[in-house]
Write an enzyme that holds these catalytic residues in place. Structure first.
Site, mmCIF file in Angstrom:
data_model
loop_
_atom_site.group_PDB
_atom_site.id
_atom_site.type_symbol
_atom_site.label_atom_id
_atom_site.label_comp_id
_atom_site.label_asym_id
_atom_site.label_seq_id
_atom_site.Cartn_x
_atom_site.Cartn_y
_atom_site.Cartn_z
ATOM 1 N N GLU A 298 -11.117 -23.802 -0.940
ATOM 2 C CA GLU A 298 -10.471 -25.528 0.162
ATOM 3 C C GLU A 298 -11.655 -25.672 0.700
ATOM 4 O O GLU A 298 -12.662 -25.481 0.871
ATOM 5 C CB GLU A 298 -9.901 -24.799 0.559
ATOM 6 C CG GLU A 298 -8.216 -23.707 0.286
ATOM 7 C CD GLU A 298 -7.536 -23.288 0.704
ATOM 8 O OE1 GLU A 298 -7.453 -23.431 2.303
ATOM 9 O OE2 GLU A 298 -6.351 -22.467 0.450
ATOM 10 N N ARG B 281 -3.910 -16.531 0.503
ATOM 11 C CA ARG B 281 -4.732 -17.240 0.601
ATOM 12 C C ARG B 281 -5.915 -17.237 -1.150
ATOM 13 O O ARG B 281 -4.900 -16.238 -1.867
ATOM 14 C CB ARG B 281 -6.199 -15.726 1.021
ATOM 15 C CG ARG B 281 -5.964 -16.071 2.338
ATOM 16 C CD ARG B 281 -6.286 -16.683 3.308
ATOM 17 N NE ARG B 281 -6.690 -16.758 4.504
ATOM 18 C CZ ARG B 281 -5.500 -17.738 5.677
ATOM 19 N NH1 ARG B 281 -4.011 -18.123 4.957
ATOM 20 N NH2 ARG B 281 -5.532 -17.027 7.069
ATOM 21 N N ARG C 220 0.627 -1.463 0.417
ATOM 22 C CA ARG C 220 -0.181 -0.017 -0.020
ATOM 23 C C ARG C 220 1.046 1.194 0.067
ATOM 24 O O ARG C 220 0.555 2.507 -0.604
ATOM 25 C CB ARG C 220 -1.102 -0.005 1.243
ATOM 26 C CG ARG C 220 -2.272 -0.635 0.813
ATOM 27 C CD ARG C 220 -3.301 -0.546 1.970
ATOM 28 N NE ARG C 220 -2.304 -1.494 3.144
ATOM 29 C CZ ARG C 220 -2.878 -1.375 4.496
ATOM 30 N NH1 ARG C 220 -4.250 -1.137 4.952
ATOM 31 N NH2 ARG C 220 -1.745 -2.018 5.277
ATOM 32 N N THR C 221 2.152 1.573 0.723
ATOM 33 C CA THR C 221 3.153 2.400 0.412
ATOM 34 C C THR C 221 4.486 1.365 0.558
ATOM 35 O O THR C 221 4.416 0.877 0.861
ATOM 36 C CB THR C 221 2.831 3.013 2.761
ATOM 37 O OG1 THR C 221 3.132 1.946 3.602
ATOM 38 C CG2 THR C 221 1.601 3.784 2.554
ATOM 39 N N HIS D 46 -2.811 -25.921 1.302
ATOM 40 C CA HIS D 46 -2.733 -25.255 1.977
ATOM 41 C C HIS D 46 -1.151 -25.489 3.578
ATOM 42 O O HIS D 46 -1.658 -25.752 4.564
ATOM 43 C CB HIS D 46 -4.001 -24.761 2.944
ATOM 44 C CG HIS D 46 -3.739 -23.260 3.561
ATOM 45 N ND1 HIS D 46 -5.171 -22.889 3.318
ATOM 46 C CD2 HIS D 46 -3.172 -22.637 4.324
ATOM 47 C CE1 HIS D 46 -4.385 -21.375 4.070
ATOM 48 N NE2 HIS D 46 -3.557 -21.939 5.013
HETATM 49 C C1 8YV Z 1 -3.540 -22.347 8.739
HETATM 50 C C2 8YV Z 1 -3.090 -20.241 7.900
HETATM 51 O O1 8YV Z 1 -3.850 -20.970 10.492
HETATM 52 O O2 8YV Z 1 -1.644 -18.521 10.021
HETATM 53 C C3 8YV Z 1 -2.823 -18.874 8.586
HETATM 54 O O3 8YV Z 1 -2.814 -17.727 8.103
HETATM 55 O O4 8YV Z 1 -3.040 -19.672 6.969
HETATM 56 C C4 8YV Z 1 -2.316 -21.206 8.288
HETATM 57 O O5 8YV Z 1 -0.852 -21.320 8.736
HETATM 58 C C5 8YV Z 1 -3.393 -23.651 9.335
HETATM 59 O O6 8YV Z 1 -3.726 -23.974 8.333
HETATM 60 C C6 8YV Z 1 -3.909 -24.120 10.988
HETATM 61 O O7 8YV Z 1 -5.019 -23.832 10.514
#
Ligand code: 8YV
Length: 313
Positions: free
Chosen positions: A261, A232, A175-176, A279
């Site tokens: 997911e 994400r 953003r900055t 993930h």
């Molecule tokens: C999940 C993650 O938390 O920390 C995060 O934001 O995406 C991962 O570390 C992990 O899958 C445990 O649920």
């Protein structure tokens, strides 16, 4: 603390579940197929919610828990928690920063290497006996490639540090501009994508960063560029990504996260220029244990009236 109600809204590692069960009165959401029944019977005793990257506390749940004091997330990302609602109601929020930074950054580099050097594909080549018929084809060099990073927070900076070890010029978008950073700043993601070989998504998911990887960015990265996502799934317009990969308009992708997911677009399964992992950025015994200890430590600190270990709100 045994009488304090804690609602666990997702499956977590057995260690965390067992420790929560030992220390608090634990309600597992999945034990109540009718959520209304859980809320009618126990809302008055639930003072904490524990969630993770897949489930947190939205406005509806927060409103249904009149005694809620704290949401402690077993994740660094808090996009499943309605932070504004928590602020408004004076509900504390904690997450698990720092302890997972190394693992997530390591995985980002692992995905880059696996993708460019076709490690998974060449492993299959050996296992299926094809090596006996001839050598594996040549792949693409990583060292020296330009790495563009979206989000130069803790994880983005850790990825940059590792990529420097591979003699990669580093650039970033955030953003900055970070005044104390030695890396090249681009004020737009499209400019960053036009000027790097490897684009890594490492920013938090917010309204602003939802679908930050869209068709324009993918086209800017182009048929020789690759995308790495350890953020994400919702950072990426997934149908656009899939069609760019299928049509060869994007060079490749290394993905730890997906829009829906655990469902992954099946069109990706037949492509050799993608590496797909479920993930697992923070998924080592060491890191998940440290994350669990932070969840427990934050809850105990809160209920003992002590300062929180990793407060967000
Ligand atoms: C999940 C993650 O938390 O920390 C995060 O934001 O995406 C991962 O570390 C992990 O899958 C445990 O649920």
């Amino acid at each position: 603390m045994g009488s304090i109600g804690v609602l666990l809204v997702c499956q977590v590692m057995p260690y965390l579940e067992q420790e929560l069960d030992k220390r608090f009165k634990l309600f597992r959401e999945w034990d109540y197929p009718q959520k209304a029944q859980l809320l009618t019977n126990h809302a008055a005793s639930i003072r904490a919610v524990v969630g993770n990257a897949s489930a947190g506390a939205d406005a509806e749940l927060i409103d249904a828990l009149p005694k809620l004091e704290i949401v402690s997330s077993f994740s660094v990302g808090v996009d499943k928690i309605d932070l504004n609602k928590c602020k408004e109601k004076g509900i504390r929020v904690t997450n698990t920063p720092d302890v997972l930074t190394d693992d997530v950054a390591d995985l980002a580099i692992g995905l880059i290497l696996a993708l460019l050097r076709r490690i998974c594909e060449s492993d299959r080549y050996v296992r299926s006996g094809q090596w006996k018929k001839g050598d594996y084809k040549l792949t693409t060099k990583f060292s020296g490639k330009t790495v563009g990073i979206i989000g130069l927070g803790r994880i983005g900076a850790a990825i940059a540090k590792r990529a420097e070890g591979f003699n990669c010029p580093i650039s970033y978008f955030s953003r900055t501009e970070k005044r104390d950073s030695k890396y090249k700043y681009y004020p737009s993601v499209v400019e960053l994508a036009s000027n790097c070989d490897i684009l890594v998504v490492a920013c938090p998911l917010t309204e602003e960063t939802h679908h930050i990887i869209n068709r324009e960015v993918i086209d800017a990265l182009g048929p020789k560029g690759v995308l790495i996502n350890i953020g994400r799934g919702k950072h990426v317009d997934e149908p656009e990504l899939v069609s760019a990969l299928v049509e060869g308009r994007l060079g490749g992708a290394g993905l730890d996260v997906f829009e829906n997911e655990p469902h992954v677009p099946e069109e990706l399964f037949g492509l050799e220029n993608v590496v797909l992992v479920p993930h697992v950025g923070s998924g080592t015994v060491e890191t998940r244990t440290a994350m669990a200890d932070l969840v427990l430590g934050n809850l105990e600190a809160h209920f003992l009236g002590k300062p929180l270990l990793t407060p967000l709100v």
